[in-house]
Motif scaffolding. Structure first.
Motif, PDB file in Angstrom:
ATOM      1  N   ASP A  31       0.824  -1.209   0.000  1.00 24.35           N
ATOM      2  CA  ASP A  31       0.000   0.000   0.000  1.00 24.35           C
ATOM      3  C   ASP A  31       0.856   1.256   0.000  1.00 24.35           C
ATOM      4  O   ASP A  31       0.534   2.242  -0.688  1.00 24.35           O
ATOM      5  N   ALA A  32       1.959   1.240   0.751  1.00 24.31           N
ATOM      6  CA  ALA A  32       2.854   2.400   0.764  1.00 24.31           C
ATOM      7  C   ALA A  32       3.496   2.595  -0.610  1.00 24.31           C
ATOM      8  O   ALA A  32       3.643   3.728  -1.081  1.00 24.31           O
ATOM      9  N   ALA A  33       3.871   1.480  -1.251  1.00 19.59           N
ATOM     10  CA  ALA A  33       4.452   1.570  -2.594  1.00 19.59           C
ATOM     11  C   ALA A  33       3.431   2.107  -3.590  1.00 19.59           C
ATOM     12  O   ALA A  33       3.770   2.896  -4.486  1.00 19.59           O
ATOM     13  N   PHE A  34       2.180   1.688  -3.429  1.00 23.46           N
ATOM     14  CA  PHE A  34       1.119   2.179  -4.308  1.00 23.46           C
ATOM     15  C   PHE A  34       0.945   3.689  -4.154  1.00 23.46           C
ATOM     16  O   PHE A  34       0.809   4.421  -5.151  1.00 23.46           O
ATOM     17  N   ARG A  38       1.414   6.539  -6.924  1.00 22.81           N
ATOM     18  CA  ARG A  38       0.363   7.515  -7.213  1.00 22.81           C
ATOM     19  C   ARG A  38       0.952   8.935  -7.215  1.00 22.81           C
ATOM     20  O   ARG A  38       0.583   9.785  -8.037  1.00 22.81           O
ATOM     21  N   ARG A  39       1.896   9.180  -6.297  1.00 19.86           N
ATOM     22  CA  ARG A  39       2.514  10.498  -6.189  1.00 19.86           C
ATOM     23  C   ARG A  39       3.561  10.722  -7.286  1.00 19.86           C
ATOM     24  O   ARG A  39       3.613  11.790  -7.900  1.00 19.86           O
ATOM     25  N   ALA A 146       8.499   1.403  -7.308  1.00 18.15           N
ATOM     26  CA  ALA A 146       7.224   1.407  -6.587  1.00 18.15           C
ATOM     27  C   ALA A 146       6.199   0.517  -7.285  1.00 18.15           C
ATOM     28  O   ALA A 146       5.491  -0.270  -6.644  1.00 18.15           O
ATOM     29  N   LEU A 147       6.109   0.631  -8.615  1.00 16.43           N
ATOM     30  CA  LEU A 147       5.170  -0.193  -9.385  1.00 16.43           C
ATOM     31  C   LEU A 147       5.471  -1.677  -9.189  1.00 16.43           C
ATOM     32  O   LEU A 147       4.574  -2.486  -8.931  1.00 16.43           O
ATOM     33  N   ASN A 148       6.744  -2.048  -9.315  1.00 15.62           N
ATOM     34  CA  ASN A 148       7.123  -3.447  -9.128  1.00 15.62           C
ATOM     35  C   ASN A 148       6.776  -3.921  -7.720  1.00 15.62           C
ATOM     36  O   ASN A 148       6.293  -5.053  -7.537  1.00 15.62           O
ATOM     37  N   THR A 149       6.978  -3.070  -6.733  1.00 17.74           N
ATOM     38  CA  THR A 149       6.767  -3.478  -5.339  1.00 17.74           C
ATOM     39  C   THR A 149       5.300  -3.723  -5.029  1.00 17.74           C
ATOM     40  O   THR A 149       4.960  -4.643  -4.283  1.00 17.74           O
TER      41      THR A 149
END
Length: 447
Positions: A31-34, A38-39, A146-149
């Motif tokens: 969720d944090a990576a998402f 997003r940012r 972030a996308l991969n995570t």
């Protein structure tokens, strides 16, 4: 944000399915990576480290994903027949982004060494994986990571305990296999404890004539006095899109030998972030690229000297033919207090046609005053005088061109310490220059 929207919508609608098929340790950072993605979104060309490749265009097509972890039928030994003669390896397979446990090597590894599914070990030993997973691959600094995570559900764990030396090379074959266009998101976690030694050969192959998009994040922790040799070889096809981010952290007196070889691809974007955390460490980072037609290869490196008395060596060479496009951006950062740093960064490039394009940007950023650092780059074409000289002695122009290209790229290959791999690469590079390496030799599925 058009390219990002489909991935934002995907996670919002399917996060429950993704988490259901993953271990809690992997889910804990999703969720944090998402939110970071997003940012940040996909990095634009205005971002310094991504100025040469349009990342949004790579991720824009609508690819399928195997979120429900459906088993994809494949015989890895049929899909992969490009072994390295005279190199005895422990052979493992990763099909798309999942560790393949139905074809394991018969030779046992030294006691305590683990090569297994990251998701499986994360479920069995969450405290151990949680200590390392997503710790140096920062999702708040890079949108691709972030996308991969937030999408990755499995991958590979390699663990070598304290003072254990793995004599046999560990070879990992990443096979892309699908009946439809597919996106895969693979994680690799390498943990080398104090005094550990091991060599790894990662080979990327595509077993089907489909459009593939593969993201990969490798985190490698190299302990004090440990030694890691990592060879990454790509032989896919022109429909493949590969985005690989490698993060390496070195402790005192450790040694890393990192080699990336691109022989056949579509669009490839490799990123290497290597950080020295302890004094007396050294790294050797080499790159070998051969591209033609409309292929694109972009290598971006950062060597971060956070402490003193460390040594880094970089050599990347490109041979570009047709309308191929290459890019190399390498930054060596020497921080305050990192005295006695020794660093050499070299990028040399050969454009065999007037339509090939190369972008090169070697950089030094130094905040210490007792260092020995140098960097340089060259871009040129084949020497007409040398071609004429060889033709005067009975060598055809095409053969002379091949010999000059081979001699140019040979310097990188000869730096690779695995002698059987060097011999194999000499053979593959010659075939590549002769236009014979459009598919893997002996590979039934690639014909």
């Amino acid at each position: 944000m058009l390219s990002e929207k489909q991935y934002l919508d995907l996670y919002q609608s399917s996060s429950r399915i993704i988490k259901k098929n993953s271990a809690e340790v992997l889910n804990a950072v999703r969720d944090a990576a998402f939110e970071d993605f997003r940012r940040l979104g996909f990095p634009s060309r205005k971002v310094e480290r991504y100025k040469y490749t349009d990342m949004s265009a790579i991720f824009e097509p609508d690819y399928g994903l195997n979120l429900n972890r459906l088993e994809i039928p494949v015989d890895p030994y049929e899909a992969f027949r490009c072994d390295v003669p005279n190199l005895s390896t422990s052979l493992y397979f990763v099909v798309n982004d999942a560790f393949y446990n139905k074809a394991l090597p018969k030779v046992e590894l030294p006691e305590g060494v683990i090569v297994d599914s990251l998701n499986k070990i994360a479920a069995e030993n969450p405290d151990f994986i949680g200590k390392y997973y997503a710790k140096i691959a920062k999702t708040d600094e890079d949108g691709i990571t972030a996308l991969n995570t937030f999408l990755a559900q499995d991958g590979l764990l390699i663990y070598v305990p304290k003072n254990v030396k793995v004599e046999r090379t560990i070879q990992v074959i990443n096979i892309l296999r699908s009946d439809v266009d597919l996106m895969v998101n693979r994680r690799v976690l390498i943990v080398m404890e104090q005094g550990a030694e091991a060599k790894f050969l990662f080979c990327d192959h595509a077993a089907d004539d489909k459009n593939f998009l593969a993201t990969q994040v490798i985190e490698a922790f190299v302990g004090e006095n440990a030694s890691l040799d990592l060879y990454c070889l790509e032989e896919t096809h022109y429909k493949n899109r590969r985005v690989s981010n490698v993060y390496i952290e070195q402790q005192a007196n450790s040694r890393v030998n990192h080699n990336v070889i691109t022989l056949h691809n579509g669009i490839t974007r490799n990123r290497l972030d290597l950080v020295f955390k302890g004094e007396g460490a050294e790294c050797f980072c080499n790159g070998c690229v051969i591209a033609d037609k409309n292929q694109v290869v972009d290598n971006n490196t950062l060597i971060d000297h956070q402490v003193g008395h460390c040594t880094s060596n970089e050599l990347y060479k490109y041979v570009l033919d047709g309308e191929a496009r290459g890019a190399f951006a390498g930054r060596v950062l020497v921080r305050h207090g990192a005295q006695k740093t020794v660093s050499q960064e070299t990028n040399q490039n050969l454009c065999a046609t007037k339509t090939a394009r190369m972008f090169t940007q070697p950089m030094l950023e130094i905040y210490a005053d007792d260092v020995k650092c140098a960097h340089g780059s060259t871009v040129g074409q084949l020497n007409d005088a040398a071609l004429f000289y060889m033709q005067q002695r009975g060598v055809s122009r095409e053969e002379a061109k091949l010999l000059l290209q081979f001699a140019f790229i040979n310097e990188v290959i000869d730096k690779m310490e695995l002698e059987p791999l060097r011999d194999r690469l000499h053979h593959l590079v010659e075939k590549r220059f002769r236009g014979e390496l459009n598919k893997c030799e002996g590979c039934k599925l690639c014909k």
